[in-house]
Design an enzyme around this catalytic site. Structure first.
Site, PDB file in Angstrom:
ATOM      1  N   HIS A   4       7.324   6.376   5.423  1.00 45.87           N
ATOM      2  CA  HIS A   4       6.395   5.176   5.075  1.00 45.87           C
ATOM      3  C   HIS A   4       6.989   4.455   3.813  1.00 45.87           C
ATOM      4  O   HIS A   4       7.021   3.327   4.092  1.00 45.87           O
ATOM      5  CB  HIS A   4       5.082   5.654   4.486  1.00 45.87           C
ATOM      6  CG  HIS A   4       4.516   6.414   5.911  1.00 45.87           C
ATOM      7  ND1 HIS A   4       4.305   5.840   7.178  1.00 45.87           N
ATOM      8  CD2 HIS A   4       3.959   7.568   5.901  1.00 45.87           C
ATOM      9  CE1 HIS A   4       3.528   6.740   7.873  1.00 45.87           C
ATOM     10  NE2 HIS A   4       3.353   7.672   7.275  1.00 45.87           N
ATOM     11  N   HIS A  16       5.141   0.078  -6.908  1.00 48.12           N
ATOM     12  CA  HIS A  16       3.838   0.685  -7.209  1.00 48.12           C
ATOM     13  C   HIS A  16       4.276   1.768  -7.889  1.00 48.12           C
ATOM     14  O   HIS A  16       4.676   2.914  -7.775  1.00 48.12           O
ATOM     15  CB  HIS A  16       3.077   0.947  -5.998  1.00 48.12           C
ATOM     16  CG  HIS A  16       2.468  -0.367  -5.388  1.00 48.12           C
ATOM     17  ND1 HIS A  16       2.137  -0.073  -3.848  1.00 48.12           N
ATOM     18  CD2 HIS A  16       2.422  -1.574  -5.386  1.00 48.12           C
ATOM     19  CE1 HIS A  16       1.462  -1.264  -3.610  1.00 48.12           C
ATOM     20  NE2 HIS A  16       1.781  -2.201  -4.655  1.00 48.12           N
ATOM     21  N   THR A  44      -3.100   2.524   1.920  1.00 47.90           N
ATOM     22  CA  THR A  44      -2.635   3.541   3.095  1.00 47.90           C
ATOM     23  C   THR A  44      -3.771   4.318   3.448  1.00 47.90           C
ATOM     24  O   THR A  44      -4.661   4.611   2.630  1.00 47.90           O
ATOM     25  CB  THR A  44      -1.331   4.285   2.861  1.00 47.90           C
ATOM     26  OG1 THR A  44      -1.588   5.054   1.873  1.00 47.90           O
ATOM     27  CG2 THR A  44      -0.067   3.220   2.791  1.00 47.90           C
TER      28      THR A  44
END
Length: 240
Positions: free
Chosen positions: A79, A123, A191
């Site tokens: 991801h 992030h 997510t």
């Protein structure tokens, strides 16, 4: 062995009830279907990311960042590219200290600022002693080549793999000057399970990277950004 993660804006270290293989960024596993496996993704009222189009000036404390550790390895979890760190890396806000767990990337950016989407967003995911989460979000724009990213992408792991760096890289080199130049709002993981209560700090000072570096990262991760979510009744505070 397949692991379960609570993913803050793409990846997190806390155990979750959502299998990483159950969601993705396109097709039947894309963001519009995340609510089928994690109800808060569709029912939550304080979801991330957002488009920061308006904000309220506020007398907020500066972010006191104390990153003295190093980046030691990089994982491609399917991801995102997730950077693992060691040493003392933390930031303090209003007397509350949050410890850096990892940082990772999104191409293009998940948060927008005044409608602008950036080619890359990092992030920096933190947790305090009570496992409350805080994310420092850093935008990258196209410009000069970025030396930290150059070191990071010199060898990229394949999906499901982790590479360890022969040389450690200081985590502090990744951040620009912060001080009071940030936006603050309450949000969520971006997510599944999209859990809310995450403190978001979006930096107003960006860093550069070259278009070639954008292309390398995008090839490795693809479009791994959740669409922006409604602001609803939230206020975005501007510490500038």
């Amino acid at each position: 062995m397949q692991k379960k993660f609570a993913l803050a804006a793409g990846a997190m270290l806390l155990i979750s009830s959502v299998q990483a293989s159950e969601w993705g960024y396109e097709g039947q596993s894309g963001p519009e279907h995340w609510g089928d496996i994690a109800p808060e993704c569709s029912l939550g009222k304080n979801q991330s990311p957002i488009d920061i189009t308006r904000s309220v000036e506020a007398d907020l404390s500066p972010l006191t960042v104390n990153y003295t550790g190093n980046l030691v390895s990089l994982t491609n979890n399917g991801h995102t590219l997730e950077a693992h760190v060691e040493g003392d890396n933390s930031f303090t806000i209003n007397g509350n200290t949050f410890t850096l767990k990892q940082f990772h990337f999104h191409t293009p950016s998940e948060n927008l600022i005044h409608g602008k989407q950036f080619p890359l967003e990092a992030h920096f995911v933190h947790a305090d002693s009570k496992n409350n989460l805080a994310v420092i979000a850093l935008m990258f724009d196209v410009g000069e080549a970025n030396p930290q990213i150059a070191s990071l992408i010199s060898t990229l792991p394949a999906k499901g793999d982790t590479i360890t760096f022969d040389q450690s890289f200081p985590v502090s080199a990744w951040l620009p000057r912060i001080g009071e130049d940030y936006y603050r709002f309450s949000g969520s993981l971006t997510t599944p399970p999209c859990s809310e209560g995450v403190r978001w700090f979006v930096l107003q000072n960006n860093k550069d990277l070259s278009q070639a570096q954008v292309d390398v990262l995008h090839k490795a991760m693809g479009d791994n950004n959740r669409p922006i979510q409604p602001l609803n009744a939230r206020l975005v505070l501007d510490a500038d």
